[in-house]
Design an enzyme around this catalytic site. Structure first.
Site, PDB file in Angstrom:
ATOM      1  N   LYS A 112       0.595  -1.206   0.022  1.00 16.41           N
ATOM      2  CA  LYS A 112       0.184  -0.174  -0.160  1.00 16.41           C
ATOM      3  C   LYS A 112       0.586   1.231   0.161  1.00 16.41           C
ATOM      4  CE  LYS A 112      -4.035  -2.010   2.007  1.00 16.41           C
ATOM      5  NZ  LYS A 112      -3.905  -3.289   2.613  1.00 16.41           N
TER       6      LYS A 112
HETATM    7  C1  LIG Z   1      -4.631  -4.569   1.824  1.00 15.71           C
HETATM    8  C2  LIG Z   1      -3.511  -5.633   1.360  1.00 15.71           C
HETATM    9  C3  LIG Z   1      -4.078  -6.736   0.244  1.00 15.71           C
HETATM   10  C4  LIG Z   1      -5.201  -6.749  -0.639  1.00 15.71           C
HETATM   11  O1  LIG Z   1      -4.596  -6.151  -1.303  1.00 15.71           O
HETATM   12  P1  LIG Z   1      -6.545  -4.862  -2.301  1.00 15.71           P
HETATM   13  O2  LIG Z   1      -6.184  -4.415  -3.401  1.00 15.71           O
HETATM   14  O3  LIG Z   1      -7.392  -5.229  -1.074  1.00 15.71           O
HETATM   15  O4  LIG Z   1      -6.786  -6.586  -3.299  1.00 15.71           O
HETATM   16  C5  LIG Z   1      -3.359  -8.290   0.282  1.00 15.71           C
HETATM   17  N1  LIG Z   1      -1.954  -7.994   1.021  1.00 15.71           N
HETATM   18  C6  LIG Z   1      -1.830  -7.025   1.998  1.00 15.71           C
HETATM   19  C7  LIG Z   1      -0.092  -7.477   2.867  1.00 15.71           C
HETATM   20  C8  LIG Z   1      -2.074  -5.730   2.181  1.00 15.71           C
HETATM   21  O5  LIG Z   1      -2.154  -5.235   3.074  1.00 15.71           O
END
Ligand SMILES: *Cc1c(COP(=O)(O)O)cnc(C)c1O
Length: 463
Positions: A112
């Site tokens: 993210k």
């Molecule tokens: C947010 C997250 C996901 C999922 O991502 P999306 O964009 O919601 O599909 C997967 N793995 C981790 C570690 C995350 O923080």
């Protein structure tokens, strides 16, 4: 570049407005009116430069006139300079035909950061230009809050207030939110659950007077700018393995469908992707939707890959919009049915359109854990539980004619308990964060009450 709502009933906006608005006023999500394409040569040349160069080439068509070229290059440079790896998103081979794309070298050790760091810099640039000041408020069960804090800490035109449930986040997650020392960062520990935090957040956004008074803003997972930032690493990794002259596949551990939807955008921009494989944990709404054509919510089952424990996958609406021939009324109807009846049937035509480019798989808790164990034994790599979900599904969809890239979405040290249970090894934090457990914490504990929380936010931002 103009952006339109997936529900077809909101004004088209430019990039700057889309980024600042987030959710469209008709309840839909913004998507580009037309997806720009890169030529074969433009794609081939991406492997000659840095990650930042590729980021500029891939994202520039989306931001249009919102930033000058030099300004946008500076934004990108500032966004990624805090990453702990010069390649930003390095690829690592872990088996014949199988690569891991490491997306966890950012400041909070999860993918993210790629989007949040960029959004922080873009917000600051636009706000300074317009002489505005805003308060970003978010509610978190762990990961998103720290990514937002890292993105906005120290920026002059932004305060960032993150609500989290007191005593209900992991120690690493809490410390990532409470140890930044910048005066514009405010961690609020609420005496309640995550659902309470989210409810208070919703009520704050519904309180028009408060919204105006503090310049309330959010950066949630449906913001188009987040999807855009994630398109870049699909290009850089595919090109490293021979694209555009070789097709590659991706397997993506998925919750809100944001990350994998970025892969779909890369494909439509001209990247030679064979298959986009959706990997879910036991919360398998997306896998069921792909297999059966029925999109139906269940109850959330807590798992060892908690960032994917969701039952409504908000960004899936963007894919539906395309699969229904960009018919906003049809999408609005489906979403109405979802609210009223907890699910809907995807039309046969739309289901077939989706199945052309996507595959899927769901993984149990036991399979996740044994994939962590096996990856260490076979490839000497410690992987986080989310990445293990992706690897497990990737193995079922490998095909010798195309390399498979599995996205590693978080650093193993972010989920040390699950990794230790599977391997006996407690993964250490990277050196640059090794002192996280010794930094001093700063947090305001607040009772589980909207007026009390609003009072604290007013007081904090005034300082
Ligand atoms: C947010 C997250 C996901 C999922 O991502 P999306 O964009 O919601 O599909 C997967 N793995 C981790 C570690 C995350 O923080």
């Amino acid at each position: 570049m103009r952006y339109v709502s997936t529900r077809g009933n909101a004004p088209a906006l430019n990039f700057e407005e889309t980024m600042l608005t987030g959710l469209a006023p008709d309840g839909g999500l913004y998507v580009p009116e037309t997806v720009p394409t890169l030529t074969h040569d433009e794609i081939a040349r991406l492997h000659l430069g840095s990650y930042e160069d590729a980021a500029f080439t891939v994202m520039q068509p989306f931001v249009g006139e919102t930033f000058e070229e030099d300004e946008f290059r500076e934004i990108i440079a500032a966004a990624y300079e805090g990453f702990g790896h010069v390649a930003r998103a390095p690829l690592k081979q872990i088996d014949d035909g199988l690569w891991l794309l490491e997306l966890f070298h950012g400041p909070t050790l999860a993918f993210k950061d790629f989007a949040m760091q960029l959004i922080g810099q873009m917000f600051q640039t636009v706000l300074a230009r317009n002489g505005r000041r805003i308060t970003i408020v978010g509610a978190t069960s762990g990961d998103t809050g720290s990514a937002a804090i890292e993105a906005f800490r120290g920026l002059p035109n932004v305060d960032v207030c993150i609500l989290y449930p007191h005593g209900r986040v992991s120690e690493v997650q809490r410390r990532q939110m409470t140890t930044p020392s910048e005066a514009n960062v405010h961690a609020l520990a609420i005496d309640g659950t995550f659902d309470d935090c989210q409810r208070h957040l919703k009520d704050m956004f519904a309180d028009e007077a408060f919204r105006g008074e503090v310049g309330l803003a959010a950066v949630n997972s449906i913001n188009w700018a987040r999807v855009m930032a994630q398109v870049v690493y699909y290009f850089t990794s595919a090109v490293a393995l021979g694209a555009p002259d070789r097709r590659v596949s991706f397997c993506v551990p998925t919750g809100n469908f944001g990350d994998i939807y970025a892969g779909e955008i890369a494909r439509r921009m001209g990247l030679s992707i064979d298959r986009l494989v959706i990997a879910t944990n036991q919360n398998d709404i997306l896998d069921r939707a792909l297999r059966t054509g029925e999109y139906r919510t269940g109850t959330v089952e807590p798992s060892i890959s908690p960032s994917m424990d969701i039952q409504v996958s908000s960004n899936f609406e963007r894919l539906l919009f395309d699969a229904y021939g960009r018919d906003g009324n049809a999408v609005a109807q489906l979403m109405q049915e979802l609210r009223a009846e907890g699910g809907f049937a995807i039309s046969q035509g739309a289901h077939e359109a989706i199945a052309e480019n996507f595959a899927s798989g769901a993984v149990s808790e036991a399979e996740t854990s044994s994939r962590i164990t096996a990856t260490l034994e076979e490839s000497q790599e410690l992987v986080c539980p989310h990445s293990a979900v992706g690897l497990e599904v990737a193995r079922d969809h490998q095909d010798i004619s195309h390399p498979m890239i599995a996205l590693a979405t978080a650093h193993p040290a972010k989920f040390p308990d699950a990794v230790e249970t599977a391997t006996g090894i407690r993964p250490p934090l990277p050196n640059r964060m090794a002192d996280l457990y010794h930094r001093s914490e700063r947090v305001t504990r607040v009772e589980n009450d909207l007026a009390a929380i609003q009072g604290v936010i007013r007081e904090k931002r005034a300082k």
